[in-house]
Design a protein around this motif. Structure first.
Motif, PDB file in Angstrom:
ATOM      1  N   ILE A  68      -7.184  11.326   3.480  1.00  8.22           N
ATOM      2  CA  ILE A  68      -6.044  12.312   3.040  1.00  8.22           C
ATOM      3  C   ILE A  68      -5.099  12.118   4.014  1.00  8.22           C
ATOM      4  N   ARG A  69      -5.125  12.081   5.147  1.00  8.61           N
ATOM      5  CA  ARG A  69      -4.408  11.952   6.154  1.00  8.61           C
ATOM      6  C   ARG A  69      -3.476  10.412   6.038  1.00  8.61           C
ATOM      7  N   THR A  70      -4.411   9.460   5.597  1.00 13.84           N
ATOM      8  CA  THR A  70      -3.744   8.175   5.527  1.00 13.84           C
ATOM      9  C   THR A  70      -2.725   8.136   4.397  1.00 13.84           C
ATOM     10  N   VAL A  71      -3.015   8.978   3.302  1.00 14.44           N
ATOM     11  CA  VAL A  71      -2.286   9.018   2.036  1.00 14.44           C
ATOM     12  C   VAL A  71      -0.887   9.754   2.413  1.00 14.44           C
ATOM     13  N   GLU A  72      -1.053  10.991   3.316  1.00 15.87           N
ATOM     14  CA  GLU A  72      -0.065  11.587   3.867  1.00 15.87           C
ATOM     15  C   GLU A  72       0.996  10.949   4.456  1.00 15.87           C
ATOM     16  N   THR A  73       0.283  10.051   5.602  1.00 13.64           N
ATOM     17  CA  THR A  73       1.318   9.286   6.422  1.00 13.64           C
ATOM     18  C   THR A  73       2.018   8.414   5.572  1.00 13.64           C
ATOM     19  N   GLN A  74       1.279   7.592   4.698  1.00 12.94           N
ATOM     20  CA  GLN A  74       2.152   6.609   3.898  1.00 12.94           C
ATOM     21  C   GLN A  74       3.252   7.222   2.963  1.00 12.94           C
ATOM     22  N   ILE A  75       3.014   8.508   2.713  1.00 12.15           N
ATOM     23  CA  ILE A  75       4.173   8.978   1.515  1.00 12.15           C
ATOM     24  C   ILE A  75       5.440   9.410   2.510  1.00 12.15           C
ATOM     25  N   THR A  76       4.745   9.982   3.855  1.00 14.39           N
ATOM     26  CA  THR A  76       6.010  10.098   4.927  1.00 14.39           C
ATOM     27  C   THR A  76       6.586   8.808   5.069  1.00 14.39           C
ATOM     28  N   LYS A  77       5.948   7.821   5.400  1.00 14.71           N
ATOM     29  CA  LYS A  77       6.602   6.467   5.580  1.00 14.71           C
ATOM     30  C   LYS A  77       7.853   6.075   4.636  1.00 14.71           C
ATOM     31  N   ALA A  78       7.293   6.402   3.253  1.00 17.77           N
ATOM     32  CA  ALA A  78       8.144   6.135   2.041  1.00 17.77           C
ATOM     33  C   ALA A  78       9.364   6.900   1.983  1.00 17.77           C
ATOM     34  N   LYS A 125       0.062  12.337  -8.807  1.00 10.68           N
ATOM     35  CA  LYS A 125      -1.173  12.836  -8.316  1.00 10.68           C
ATOM     36  C   LYS A 125      -1.168  13.594  -7.149  1.00 10.68           C
ATOM     37  N   ARG A 126      -2.118  14.151  -6.931  1.00  9.42           N
ATOM     38  CA  ARG A 126      -2.215  15.031  -5.522  1.00  9.42           C
ATOM     39  C   ARG A 126      -2.661  13.913  -4.744  1.00  9.42           C
ATOM     40  N   ASN A 127      -2.663  14.434  -3.266  1.00 11.58           N
ATOM     41  CA  ASN A 127      -2.763  13.570  -2.076  1.00 11.58           C
ATOM     42  C   ASN A 127      -4.543  13.355  -2.113  1.00 11.58           C
ATOM     43  N   LYS A 128      -5.220  14.185  -2.612  1.00  6.72           N
ATOM     44  CA  LYS A 128      -6.488  14.342  -2.661  1.00  6.72           C
ATOM     45  C   LYS A 128      -6.996  13.208  -3.781  1.00  6.72           C
ATOM     46  N   GLU A 129      -6.221  13.408  -4.731  1.00  5.43           N
ATOM     47  CA  GLU A 129      -6.759  12.484  -5.903  1.00  5.43           C
ATOM     48  C   GLU A 129      -6.537  10.899  -5.420  1.00  5.43           C
ATOM     49  N   ILE A 130      -5.451  10.793  -4.787  1.00  6.42           N
ATOM     50  CA  ILE A 130      -4.901   9.344  -4.473  1.00  6.42           C
ATOM     51  C   ILE A 130      -6.110   8.865  -3.332  1.00  6.42           C
ATOM     52  N   ALA A 131      -6.431   9.827  -2.472  1.00  3.21           N
ATOM     53  CA  ALA A 131      -7.356   9.340  -1.326  1.00  3.21           C
ATOM     54  C   ALA A 131      -8.640   8.919  -1.829  1.00  3.21           C
ATOM     55  N   ALA A 132      -9.185   9.578  -2.751  1.00  2.25           N
ATOM     56  CA  ALA A 132     -10.385   9.471  -3.773  1.00  2.25           C
ATOM     57  C   ALA A 132     -10.365   8.089  -4.453  1.00  2.25           C
ATOM     58  N   ARG A 169       0.890  -1.225  -0.023  1.00  5.56           N
ATOM     59  CA  ARG A 169      -0.062   0.043   0.037  1.00  5.56           C
ATOM     60  C   ARG A 169       0.790   1.352  -0.089  1.00  5.56           C
ATOM     61  N   CYS A 170       1.971   1.139   0.875  1.00  8.03           N
ATOM     62  CA  CYS A 170       2.745   2.322   0.851  1.00  8.03           C
ATOM     63  C   CYS A 170       3.550   2.685  -0.516  1.00  8.03           C
ATOM     64  N   ARG A 171       4.118   1.418  -1.119  1.00  6.01           N
ATOM     65  CA  ARG A 171       4.467   1.529  -2.602  1.00  6.01           C
ATOM     66  C   ARG A 171       3.407   2.172  -3.504  1.00  6.01           C
ATOM     67  N   GLN A 172       2.405   1.587  -3.577  1.00  6.86           N
ATOM     68  CA  GLN A 172       1.425   2.164  -4.470  1.00  6.86           C
ATOM     69  C   GLN A 172       1.082   3.609  -4.112  1.00  6.86           C
ATOM     70  N   ILE A 173       1.050   4.200  -3.031  1.00  4.47           N
ATOM     71  CA  ILE A 173       0.716   5.419  -2.691  1.00  4.47           C
ATOM     72  C   ILE A 173       1.847   6.490  -3.134  1.00  4.47           C
ATOM     73  N   TYR A 174       3.027   5.837  -2.741  1.00  5.61           N
ATOM     74  CA  TYR A 174       3.992   6.562  -3.239  1.00  5.61           C
ATOM     75  C   TYR A 174       4.348   6.678  -4.688  1.00  5.61           C
ATOM     76  N   ILE A 175       4.125   5.814  -5.421  1.00  2.00           N
ATOM     77  CA  ILE A 175       4.333   5.546  -6.860  1.00  2.00           C
ATOM     78  C   ILE A 175       3.243   6.585  -7.555  1.00  2.00           C
ATOM     79  N   MET A 176       2.151   6.588  -6.915  1.00  2.00           N
ATOM     80  CA  MET A 176       0.971   7.276  -7.398  1.00  2.00           C
ATOM     81  C   MET A 176       1.332   8.827  -7.388  1.00  2.00           C
TER      82      MET A 176
END
Length: 181
Positions: free
Chosen positions: A158-168, A145-152, A132-139
């Motif tokens: 959006i917070r989950t997306v931000e957290t995953q990008i931060t982890k990556a 893509k913007r965080n809002k687009e990824i979340a949708a 999931r982290c890899r998928q979000i980072y690549i997106m």
């Protein structure tokens, strides 16, 4: 290791043509595209991948793959590409020495080599991230893509997306710059 991987590897070892065909159809195009990112020459990329398939056949009896088949193939292609880039670097050095007094490599070629090695390292780190982290980072970073687009798109906050990008990003920083905080 997945059962499909085991089936293909066992087929390769026993010399089953169907296993080679399945491996070729499943990975050839993707590996050529991957190799082309390093070599920036489609013919050379095809040669590298074809050589890998020939080598798999010739060394099938001593074959020992401990990772997933996909990881093994991509790593093998990456290593072959880096070797080819280094070989080209040596050839360029000899050309430089024979044409003029130069004991250092062409700085442009050295920069390309550094960039290829960095890209390979980043690819390796990103590949090791949780799915999931890899998928979000690549997106985010590759697809732009913007965080809002990824979340949708993934039905996440959006917070989950931000957290995953931060982890990556932390994982990349930790691996690329060990010892830094």
């Amino acid at each position: 290791m997945e059962s499909e991987d085991r089936y293909i590897i066992e087929g390769l070892i026993s010399g089953r043509e169907s296993a080679y065909r399945q491996l070729f159809e499943q990975y050839y195009q993707r590996l050529v595209v991957f190799a082309n990112k390093y070599l920036e020459d489609l013919d050379s990329a095809r040669d590298v991948v074809q050589d890998l398939f020939v080598n798999l056949y010739e060394s099938r009896l001593g074959m020992s793959i401990q990772t997933s088949l996909k990881s093994y193939l991509y790593s093998a292609v990456r290593n072959r590409c880096l070797n080819q880039v280094k070989h080209e670097q040596v050839k360029q050095k000899h050309r430089n020495l024979s044409g003029r007094e130069a004991n250092v490599l062409d700085p442009g070629l050295e920069d390309v080599m550094d960039a290829v090695e960095l890209e390979a390292k980043v690819h390796e780190i990103v590949s090791s991230l949780p799915e999931r982290c890899r998928q979000i980072y690549i997106m985010s970073r590759v697809d732009g893509k913007r965080n809002k687009e990824i979340a949708a798109e993934l039905n996440l906050s959006i917070r989950t997306v931000e957290t995953q990008i931060t982890k990556a990003l932390r994982s990349l920083k930790k691996s690329l710059f060990p010892g830094r905080k």
